[in-house]
Design a protein around this motif. Structure first.
Motif, short mmCIF file in Angstrom:
data_model
loop_
_atom_site.label_atom_id
_atom_site.label_comp_id
_atom_site.label_asym_id
_atom_site.label_seq_id
_atom_site.Cartn_x
_atom_site.Cartn_y
_atom_site.Cartn_z
N LYS A 203 0.83 -1.21 0.00
CA LYS A 203 0.00 0.00 0.00
C LYS A 203 0.87 1.26 0.00
O LYS A 203 0.62 2.20 -0.77
CB LYS A 203 -0.93 -0.01 1.21
CG LYS A 203 -1.90 1.17 1.24
CD LYS A 203 -2.85 1.04 2.43
CE LYS A 203 -3.85 2.22 2.46
NZ LYS A 203 -4.78 2.10 3.59
N LYS A 204 1.89 1.26 0.86
CA LYS A 204 2.77 2.43 0.94
C LYS A 204 3.55 2.65 -0.35
O LYS A 204 3.82 3.80 -0.74
CB LYS A 204 3.74 2.28 2.11
CG LYS A 204 3.08 2.41 3.48
CD LYS A 204 4.10 2.26 4.61
CE LYS A 204 3.42 2.42 5.96
NZ LYS A 204 4.39 2.32 7.09
N MET A 205 3.91 1.56 -1.04
CA MET A 205 4.69 1.67 -2.27
C MET A 205 3.82 1.65 -3.52
O MET A 205 4.32 1.70 -4.63
CB MET A 205 5.74 0.55 -2.32
CG MET A 205 6.75 0.61 -1.20
SD MET A 205 8.23 -0.37 -1.50
CE MET A 205 7.53 -2.01 -1.67
N LYS A 206 2.50 1.54 -3.29
CA LYS A 206 1.53 1.51 -4.40
C LYS A 206 1.88 0.41 -5.41
O LYS A 206 1.95 0.63 -6.62
CB LYS A 206 1.47 2.87 -5.08
CG LYS A 206 1.00 3.98 -4.15
CD LYS A 206 0.94 5.32 -4.86
CE LYS A 206 0.46 6.42 -3.89
NZ LYS A 206 0.43 7.76 -4.52
N LEU A 207 2.10 -0.79 -4.88
CA LEU A 207 2.45 -1.95 -5.70
C LEU A 207 1.22 -2.82 -5.95
O LEU A 207 0.43 -3.07 -5.03
CB LEU A 207 3.52 -2.81 -5.01
CG LEU A 207 4.93 -2.23 -4.85
CD1 LEU A 207 5.79 -3.22 -4.08
CD2 LEU A 207 5.55 -1.92 -6.20
N ASP A 208 1.08 -3.29 -7.18
CA ASP A 208 0.07 -4.30 -7.46
C ASP A 208 0.52 -5.60 -6.81
O ASP A 208 1.71 -5.78 -6.48
CB ASP A 208 -0.09 -4.51 -8.98
CG ASP A 208 -0.67 -3.28 -9.65
OD1 ASP A 208 -1.39 -2.53 -8.97
OD2 ASP A 208 -0.38 -3.06 -10.85
N ARG A 209 -0.40 -6.55 -6.65
CA ARG A 209 -0.10 -7.79 -5.93
C ARG A 209 1.05 -8.58 -6.55
O ARG A 209 1.79 -9.25 -5.85
CB ARG A 209 -1.36 -8.66 -5.85
CG ARG A 209 -1.20 -9.85 -4.92
CD ARG A 209 -2.52 -10.54 -4.66
NE ARG A 209 -2.38 -11.65 -3.75
CZ ARG A 209 -2.30 -11.54 -2.43
NH1 ARG A 209 -2.36 -10.36 -1.87
NH2 ARG A 209 -2.18 -12.61 -1.67
N ASN A 210 1.20 -8.52 -7.87
CA ASN A 210 2.26 -9.29 -8.53
C ASN A 210 3.38 -8.41 -9.07
O ASN A 210 4.15 -8.82 -9.93
CB ASN A 210 1.67 -10.12 -9.68
CG ASN A 210 0.82 -11.27 -9.16
OD1 ASN A 210 1.24 -11.98 -8.25
ND2 ASN A 210 -0.36 -11.43 -9.72
N GLU A 211 3.49 -7.19 -8.53
CA GLU A 211 4.53 -6.27 -8.97
C GLU A 211 5.70 -6.29 -8.01
O GLU A 211 5.55 -5.97 -6.83
CB GLU A 211 3.97 -4.85 -9.07
CG GLU A 211 4.97 -3.82 -9.59
CD GLU A 211 4.40 -2.41 -9.58
OE1 GLU A 211 5.14 -1.47 -9.91
OE2 GLU A 211 3.19 -2.26 -9.25
N LEU A 212 6.88 -6.68 -8.48
CA LEU A 212 8.13 -6.74 -7.73
C LEU A 212 8.13 -7.80 -6.62
O LEU A 212 9.08 -8.57 -6.49
CB LEU A 212 8.48 -5.38 -7.13
CG LEU A 212 8.76 -4.24 -8.13
CD1 LEU A 212 9.14 -2.97 -7.40
CD2 LEU A 212 9.84 -4.62 -9.12
#
Length: 225
Positions: A203-212
């Motif tokens: 959430k803090k890094m605004k990442l999708d579930r399969n991103e990085l």
């Protein structure tokens, strides 16, 4: 250098020496595991996130020299320091040729051992450098996270959790290994807490579930570009 992020495996069959090492290293802030024979070393290294191995040569079941050779033959590059009573030049040369990073003869000076451990950890894990994963960077000495050069405010536990994954980039990190490394808990524990922390990090890094960082169902997590 956050020593609590590093787990040292003490492979020593002499109980008094093992206790001394564990006490001293724990007081310095390291996490420690202790085993008494070579076969246990191989099992632990293959199923746990071990940062460095202090390896006695003369151990039951499988000698330290054979443990070192086997680990290197399997392309496991975890730093190994021989800590042994075998004190001839020939022994030292054989130990280093087997793949060990360093060789310390007993009796040893604990302050010197600490200095060598820190040196090898800094060299191997590049602690004074920045870890990278895609557009993400972690400055280990400053405890700073940047995403696309913008600072991300993580708690200590969130930072250490993320650092553990990035440090083992491309490898699946099991829930148990993360709990042991980041939380220093070496018994059955509700690993559901990891999902809570991972959700906060994403959430803090605004990442999708399969991103990085991907969740490996039933196993753990993997940081992968």
């Amino acid at each position: 250098m956050n020593k609590g992020n590093y787990t040292i495996l003490i492979a020593e069959d002499q109980v008094d020496i093992a206790k001394l090492l564990k006490k001293g290293l724990t007081e310095e802030g390291y996490q420690c595991l202790v085993v008494k024979n070579g076969e246990e070393v191989l099992k632990l290294v293959k199923h746990n996130s071990i940062s460095l191995i202090l390896l006695d040569w003369m151990m039951p079941k499988l000698k330290g020299i054979d443990v070192c050779k086997q680990l290197r033959s399997e392309h496991i590059s975890t730093p190994i320091i021989f800590l042994t009573a075998k004190d001839t030049i020939e022994d030292t040369i054989e130990g280093l040729k087997s793949g060990a990073n360093d060789y310390i003869k007993k009796p040893f000076n604990f302050e010197e051992l600490l200095a060598r451990i820190e040196t090898h950890l800094r060299l191997y894990y590049k602690i004074d450098e920045v870890l990278h994963l895609g557009d993400l960077s972690l400055n280990m000495s400053k405890h700073q996270v940047l995403k696309s050069k913008k600072p991300i405010n993580l708690t200590d536990k969130e930072f250490n959790f993320l650092a553990h994954l990035v440090r083992h980039k491309g490898q699946v990190c099991t829930r148990q290994s993360i709990i042991e490394d980041v939380w220093d808990i070496h018994f059955d524990y509700d690993s559901g807490v990891l999902d809570v922390y991972m959700n906060a990090i994403r959430k803090k890094m605004k990442l999708d579930r399969n991103e990085l960082i991907k969740t490996v169902r039933g196993v753990g997590f993997i940081a992968d570009e």
